[in-house]
Design a protein around this motif. Sequence first.
Motif, PDB file in Angstrom:
ATOM      1  N   GLN A  86     109.342 -68.956  56.519  1.00  0.00           N
ATOM      2  CA  GLN A  86     108.164 -69.798  56.275  1.00  0.00           C
ATOM      3  C   GLN A  86     108.403 -71.166  56.911  1.00  0.00           C
ATOM      4  OE1 GLN A  86     109.589 -68.067  53.356  1.00  0.00           O
ATOM      5  NE2 GLN A  86     108.299 -66.435  54.155  1.00  0.00           N
ATOM      6  N   LEU A  87     107.404 -71.644  57.627  1.00  0.00           N
ATOM      7  CA  LEU A  87     107.540 -72.888  58.378  1.00  0.00           C
ATOM      8  C   LEU A  87     106.465 -73.871  57.951  1.00  0.00           C
ATOM      9  CD1 LEU A  87     108.041 -71.268  61.896  1.00  0.00           C
ATOM     10  CD2 LEU A  87     109.821 -72.148  60.389  1.00  0.00           C
ATOM     11  N   VAL A  88     106.858 -75.113  57.768  1.00  0.00           N
ATOM     12  CA  VAL A  88     105.911 -76.161  57.387  1.00  0.00           C
ATOM     13  C   VAL A  88     106.113 -77.358  58.310  1.00  0.00           C
ATOM     14  CG1 VAL A  88     105.120 -77.719  55.585  1.00  0.00           C
ATOM     15  CG2 VAL A  88     105.879 -75.406  54.986  1.00  0.00           C
ATOM     16  N   GLU A  89     105.058 -77.723  59.032  1.00  0.00           N
ATOM     17  CA  GLU A  89     105.117 -78.883  59.914  1.00  0.00           C
ATOM     18  C   GLU A  89     104.654 -80.140  59.187  1.00  0.00           C
ATOM     19  OE1 GLU A  89     103.382 -75.466  62.545  1.00  0.00           O
ATOM     20  OE2 GLU A  89     103.105 -76.263  60.517  1.00  0.00           O
ATOM     21  N   SER A  90     105.145 -81.261  59.658  1.00  0.00           N
ATOM     22  CA  SER A  90     104.705 -82.557  59.162  1.00  0.00           C
ATOM     23  C   SER A  90     104.907 -83.588  60.256  1.00  0.00           C
ATOM     24  CB  SER A  90     105.464 -82.948  57.890  1.00  0.00           C
ATOM     25  OG  SER A  90     106.848 -83.054  58.148  1.00  0.00           O
ATOM     26  N   GLY A  91     104.338 -84.767  60.044  1.00  0.00           N
ATOM     27  CA  GLY A  91     104.562 -85.857  60.975  1.00  0.00           C
ATOM     28  C   GLY A  91     103.426 -86.144  61.934  1.00  0.00           C
ATOM     29  N   GLY A  92     102.395 -85.320  61.882  1.00  0.00           N
ATOM     30  CA  GLY A  92     101.265 -85.578  62.757  1.00  0.00           C
ATOM     31  C   GLY A  92     100.503 -86.824  62.325  1.00  0.00           C
ATOM     32  N   GLY A  93      99.577 -87.252  63.151  1.00  0.00           N
ATOM     33  CA  GLY A  93      98.781 -88.428  62.825  1.00  0.00           C
ATOM     34  C   GLY A  93      98.017 -88.917  64.027  1.00  0.00           C
ATOM     35  N   SER A  94      97.505 -90.134  63.913  1.00  0.00           N
ATOM     36  CA  SER A  94      96.729 -90.757  64.983  1.00  0.00           C
ATOM     37  C   SER A  94      97.489 -91.940  65.540  1.00  0.00           C
ATOM     38  CB  SER A  94      95.372 -91.209  64.448  1.00  0.00           C
ATOM     39  OG  SER A  94      94.606 -90.112  63.989  1.00  0.00           O
ATOM     40  N   VAL A  95      97.611 -91.985  66.850  1.00  0.00           N
ATOM     41  CA  VAL A  95      98.285 -93.097  67.518  1.00  0.00           C
ATOM     42  C   VAL A  95      97.499 -93.479  68.760  1.00  0.00           C
ATOM     43  CG1 VAL A  95     100.582 -92.475  66.709  1.00  0.00           C
ATOM     44  CG2 VAL A  95      99.751 -91.558  68.879  1.00  0.00           C
ATOM     45  N   ASP A 120     107.073 -65.926  63.408  1.00  0.00           N
ATOM     46  CA  ASP A 120     106.672 -66.746  62.266  1.00  0.00           C
ATOM     47  C   ASP A 120     106.112 -68.071  62.768  1.00  0.00           C
ATOM     48  OD1 ASP A 120     109.686 -65.482  61.208  1.00  0.00           O
ATOM     49  OD2 ASP A 120     107.808 -64.914  60.229  1.00  0.00           O
ATOM     50  N   TRP A 121     105.039 -68.516  62.130  1.00  0.00           N
ATOM     51  CA  TRP A 121     104.326 -69.727  62.537  1.00  0.00           C
ATOM     52  C   TRP A 121     104.040 -70.628  61.341  1.00  0.00           C
ATOM     53  CZ3 TRP A 121     102.779 -70.869  67.574  1.00  0.00           C
ATOM     54  CH2 TRP A 121     102.969 -69.860  68.513  1.00  0.00           C
ATOM     55  N   GLY A 122     104.044 -71.928  61.609  1.00  0.00           N
ATOM     56  CA  GLY A 122     103.580 -72.870  60.615  1.00  0.00           C
ATOM     57  C   GLY A 122     102.075 -72.994  60.651  1.00  0.00           C
ATOM     58  N   GLN A 123     101.557 -73.839  59.784  1.00  0.00           N
ATOM     59  CA  GLN A 123     100.104 -73.984  59.664  1.00  0.00           C
ATOM     60  C   GLN A 123      99.545 -74.994  60.656  1.00  0.00           C
ATOM     61  OE1 GLN A 123     102.233 -75.624  57.869  1.00  0.00           O
ATOM     62  NE2 GLN A 123     101.456 -77.721  57.841  1.00  0.00           N
ATOM     63  N   GLY A 124     100.410 -75.776  61.268  1.00  0.00           N
ATOM     64  CA  GLY A 124      99.983 -76.747  62.268  1.00  0.00           C
ATOM     65  C   GLY A 124      99.808 -78.139  61.694  1.00  0.00           C
ATOM     66  N   THR A 125      99.974 -79.125  62.571  1.00  0.00           N
ATOM     67  CA  THR A 125      99.763 -80.515  62.203  1.00  0.00           C
ATOM     68  C   THR A 125      98.987 -81.190  63.333  1.00  0.00           C
ATOM     69  OG1 THR A 125     100.834 -82.552  61.431  1.00  0.00           O
ATOM     70  CG2 THR A 125     101.985 -81.304  63.138  1.00  0.00           C
ATOM     71  N   TYR A 131      99.538 -79.154  66.629  1.00  0.00           N
ATOM     72  CA  TYR A 131     100.886 -78.749  67.029  1.00  0.00           C
ATOM     73  C   TYR A 131     101.451 -77.776  65.999  1.00  0.00           C
ATOM     74  CZ  TYR A 131     101.019 -82.119  70.803  1.00  0.00           C
ATOM     75  OH  TYR A 131     100.758 -82.800  71.966  1.00  0.00           O
ATOM     76  N   TYR A 132     101.978 -76.679  66.515  1.00  0.00           N
ATOM     77  CA  TYR A 132     102.539 -75.624  65.681  1.00  0.00           C
ATOM     78  C   TYR A 132     104.014 -75.435  66.001  1.00  0.00           C
ATOM     79  CZ  TYR A 132      97.628 -74.212  65.120  1.00  0.00           C
ATOM     80  OH  TYR A 132      96.281 -74.175  64.856  1.00  0.00           O
ATOM     81  N   CYS A 133     104.810 -75.178  64.982  1.00  0.00           N
ATOM     82  CA  CYS A 133     106.167 -74.719  65.233  1.00  0.00           C
ATOM     83  C   CYS A 133     106.227 -73.222  64.936  1.00  0.00           C
ATOM     84  CB  CYS A 133     107.192 -75.493  64.418  1.00  0.00           C
ATOM     85  SG  CYS A 133     107.128 -75.192  62.643  1.00  0.00           S
ATOM     86  N   ALA A 134     107.181 -72.580  65.558  1.00  0.00           N
ATOM     87  CA  ALA A 134     107.304 -71.141  65.429  1.00  0.00           C
ATOM     88  C   ALA A 134     108.760 -70.732  65.591  1.00  0.00           C
ATOM     89  CB  ALA A 134     106.432 -70.442  66.471  1.00  0.00           C
ATOM     90  N   ALA A 135     109.099 -69.580  65.041  1.00  0.00           N
ATOM     91  CA  ALA A 135     110.469 -69.077  65.091  1.00  0.00           C
ATOM     92  C   ALA A 135     110.501 -67.721  65.769  1.00  0.00           C
ATOM     93  CB  ALA A 135     111.048 -68.967  63.685  1.00  0.00           C
ATOM     94  N   THR A 136     111.568 -67.491  66.545  1.00  0.00           N
ATOM     95  CA  THR A 136     111.714 -66.228  67.230  1.00  0.00           C
ATOM     96  C   THR A 136     113.181 -65.869  67.384  1.00  0.00           C
ATOM     97  OG1 THR A 136     111.158 -64.968  69.225  1.00  0.00           O
ATOM     98  CG2 THR A 136     111.736 -67.273  69.538  1.00  0.00           C
ATOM     99  N   ALA A 165     112.024 -75.012  57.631  1.00  0.00           N
ATOM    100  CA  ALA A 165     112.000 -73.574  57.414  1.00  0.00           C
ATOM    101  C   ALA A 165     112.550 -73.213  56.043  1.00  0.00           C
ATOM    102  CB  ALA A 165     112.820 -72.875  58.497  1.00  0.00           C
ATOM    103  N   SER A 166     112.018 -72.157  55.494  1.00  0.00           N
ATOM    104  CA  SER A 166     112.532 -71.589  54.247  1.00  0.00           C
ATOM    105  C   SER A 166     112.414 -70.076  54.345  1.00  0.00           C
ATOM    106  CB  SER A 166     111.756 -72.121  53.042  1.00  0.00           C
ATOM    107  OG  SER A 166     110.382 -71.777  53.137  1.00  0.00           O
TER     108      SER A 166
END
Length: 123
Positions: A3-12, A112-117, A94-99, A24-25
């Motif tokens: 399971q993947l969780v992204e964070s850190g996105g925003g507006s710049v 496996d994919w995260g939900q995106g940020t 932006y998505y992270c993924a594992a392979t 990851a978990s």
Amino acid sequence: QVQLVESGGGSVQAGGSLRLSCTASGHTSRRYSMGWFRQAPGKEREFVAAIDWSGGGTYYADSAKGRFTISRDNAENTAYLQMNSLEPEDTAVYYCAATTREEWILAAAYDDWGQGTQVTVSS
């Protein structure tokens, strides 16, 4: 499965920086490579960067070279994407993924994919 969780996105503003994290978990004992992809509205998901299990091997899309840096901390089960000199064209989810496969640039190779940020860069 991981399971993947992204964070850190925003507006710049253009020229600014962001650091994305992907934690990851689950079955984190697998030796998986991590990739970052992005998808802008109306466009296909595209490869950004990838890193192998050890952290010693990385690969970047041409659009990311020289501006983005991928890294990982296996003790924290976290991968990072440091993004500098951001441009409006970098605006996307932006998505992270594992392979465990070697075809890092192919989204289909990732299990496996995260939900995106969301990352939004204004001019």
